[in-house]
Design a protein around this motif. Structure first.
Motif, PDB file in Angstrom:
ATOM      1  N   MET A   1       0.839  -1.179   0.000  1.00  0.00           N
ATOM      2  CA  MET A   1       0.000   0.000   0.000  1.00  0.00           C
ATOM      3  C   MET A   1       0.890   1.250   0.000  1.00  0.00           C
ATOM      4  N   SER A   2       0.408   2.265  -0.663  1.00  0.00           N
ATOM      5  CA  SER A   2       1.117   3.535  -0.749  1.00  0.00           C
ATOM      6  C   SER A   2       0.113   4.674  -0.653  1.00  0.00           C
ATOM      7  N   THR A   3       0.621   5.874  -0.475  1.00  0.00           N
ATOM      8  CA  THR A   3      -0.208   7.075  -0.531  1.00  0.00           C
ATOM      9  C   THR A   3       0.418   8.004  -1.565  1.00  0.00           C
ATOM     10  N   TRP A   4      -0.391   8.932  -2.089  1.00  0.00           N
ATOM     11  CA  TRP A   4       0.184   9.907  -3.010  1.00  0.00           C
ATOM     12  C   TRP A   4       1.245  10.750  -2.302  1.00  0.00           C
ATOM     13  N   ARG A   5       1.036  11.056  -1.022  1.00  0.00           N
ATOM     14  CA  ARG A   5       2.043  11.852  -0.314  1.00  0.00           C
ATOM     15  C   ARG A   5       3.408  11.147  -0.348  1.00  0.00           C
ATOM     16  N   GLU A   6       3.424   9.859  -0.038  1.00  0.00           N
ATOM     17  CA  GLU A   6       4.684   9.102  -0.056  1.00  0.00           C
ATOM     18  C   GLU A   6       5.326   9.122  -1.442  1.00  0.00           C
ATOM     19  N   LEU A   7       4.522   8.868  -2.454  1.00  0.00           N
ATOM     20  CA  LEU A   7       5.048   8.791  -3.813  1.00  0.00           C
ATOM     21  C   LEU A   7       5.483  10.161  -4.336  1.00  0.00           C
ATOM     22  N   ILE A   8       4.739  11.195  -4.002  1.00  0.00           N
ATOM     23  CA  ILE A   8       5.114  12.552  -4.405  1.00  0.00           C
ATOM     24  C   ILE A   8       6.428  12.947  -3.741  1.00  0.00           C
ATOM     25  N   LEU A   9       6.554  12.705  -2.441  1.00  0.00           N
ATOM     26  CA  LEU A   9       7.790  13.052  -1.733  1.00  0.00           C
ATOM     27  C   LEU A   9       8.990  12.313  -2.312  1.00  0.00           C
ATOM     28  N   GLU A  10       8.806  11.045  -2.650  1.00  0.00           N
ATOM     29  CA  GLU A  10       9.878  10.247  -3.256  1.00  0.00           C
ATOM     30  C   GLU A  10      10.300  10.873  -4.592  1.00  0.00           C
ATOM     31  N   HIS A  11       9.338  11.231  -5.410  1.00  0.00           N
ATOM     32  CA  HIS A  11       9.660  11.816  -6.718  1.00  0.00           C
ATOM     33  C   HIS A  11      10.264  13.216  -6.560  1.00  0.00           C
ATOM     34  N   MET A  12       9.744  13.991  -5.626  1.00  0.00           N
ATOM     35  CA  MET A  12      10.297  15.331  -5.388  1.00  0.00           C
ATOM     36  C   MET A  12      11.782  15.242  -5.039  1.00  0.00           C
ATOM     37  N   LYS A  13      12.136  14.275  -4.223  1.00  0.00           N
ATOM     38  CA  LYS A  13      13.535  14.100  -3.839  1.00  0.00           C
ATOM     39  C   LYS A  13      14.390  13.812  -5.075  1.00  0.00           C
ATOM     40  N   GLU A  14      13.861  12.997  -6.003  1.00  0.00           N
ATOM     41  CA  GLU A  14      14.595  12.650  -7.222  1.00  0.00           C
ATOM     42  C   GLU A  14      14.875  13.871  -8.097  1.00  0.00           C
ATOM     43  N   VAL A  15      13.976  14.849  -8.072  1.00  0.00           N
ATOM     44  CA  VAL A  15      14.133  16.036  -8.940  1.00  0.00           C
ATOM     45  C   VAL A  15      14.604  17.264  -8.172  1.00  0.00           C
ATOM     46  N   GLY A  16      14.992  17.077  -6.912  1.00  0.00           N
ATOM     47  CA  GLY A  16      15.574  18.170  -6.132  1.00  0.00           C
ATOM     48  C   GLY A  16      14.583  19.170  -5.570  1.00  0.00           C
ATOM     49  N   GLU A  17      13.368  18.705  -5.272  1.00  0.00           N
ATOM     50  CA  GLU A  17      12.376  19.586  -4.654  1.00  0.00           C
ATOM     51  C   GLU A  17      11.908  18.981  -3.333  1.00  0.00           C
ATOM     52  N   SER A  18      11.117  19.764  -2.584  1.00  0.00           N
ATOM     53  CA  SER A  18      10.584  19.308  -1.304  1.00  0.00           C
ATOM     54  C   SER A  18       9.198  19.924  -1.104  1.00  0.00           C
ATOM     55  N   PRO A  19       8.483  19.517  -0.059  1.00  0.00           N
ATOM     56  CA  PRO A  19       7.145  20.054   0.176  1.00  0.00           C
ATOM     57  C   PRO A  19       7.081  21.575   0.304  1.00  0.00           C
ATOM     58  N   VAL A  20       8.154  22.212   0.725  1.00  0.00           N
ATOM     59  CA  VAL A  20       8.122  23.673   0.842  1.00  0.00           C
ATOM     60  C   VAL A  20       7.998  24.353  -0.518  1.00  0.00           C
ATOM     61  N   ASP A  21       8.273  23.618  -1.594  1.00  0.00           N
ATOM     62  CA  ASP A  21       8.190  24.164  -2.939  1.00  0.00           C
ATOM     63  C   ASP A  21       6.771  24.138  -3.513  1.00  0.00           C
ATOM     64  N   VAL A  22       5.840  23.440  -2.862  1.00  0.00           N
ATOM     65  CA  VAL A  22       4.479  23.290  -3.385  1.00  0.00           C
ATOM     66  C   VAL A  22       3.729  24.619  -3.340  1.00  0.00           C
TER      67      VAL A  22
END
Length: 86
Positions: A1-22
Motif C-alpha cells: 500500500m502507498s499514498t500519493w504523499r509518499e510517492l510525491i515526496l519520493e519523486h520530489m527528492k529525485e528532482v531536487g524539490e521538497s514540500p516547501v516548494d508546493v
C-alpha cells in the motif's frame, strides 16, 4: 500500500524539490494520505495535479501500476521522458 504523499515526496527528492516548494495541489491533505494499492491491475489512486514554481506533478500509470511523474512548469532544455510505459 502507498499514498500519493509518499510517492510525491519520493519523486520530489529525485528532482531536487521538497514540500516547501508546493504552490498548489488538487488533493486535500486527507486525500494525500489515502492508502491505495499501486500494483498492477486497476488504477486506484485519485487523479491529481500538484504545482511547484519549477514543476507540475501528476499520476502516471501502466497496466494499473501507478507512480508520480512530473514535467517542467516552464520552457527549458529538459526533455520529458515517456510517461505510462516505464
Amino acid at each position: 500500500m502507498s499514498t500519493w504523499r509518499e510517492l510525491i515526496l519520493e519523486h520530489m527528492k529525485e528532482v531536487g524539490e521538497s514540500p516547501v516548494d508546493v504552490v498548489g495541489c488538487t488533493l486535500t491533505e486527507a486525500e494525500l494520505d489515502i492508502d491505495f494499492s499501486r500494483g498492477y491491475g486497476g488504477s486506484e489512486g485519485k487523479a491529481f495535479t500538484l504545482w511547484t514554481e519549477r514543476r507540475v506533478y501528476f499520476p502516471a500509470v501502466y497496466d494499473g501500476a501507478e507512480w508520480v511523474g512530473s514535467a517542467p512548469r516552464n520552457p527549458c532544455d529538459e526533455a520529458t521522458e515517456h510517461q505510462g510505459g516505464q
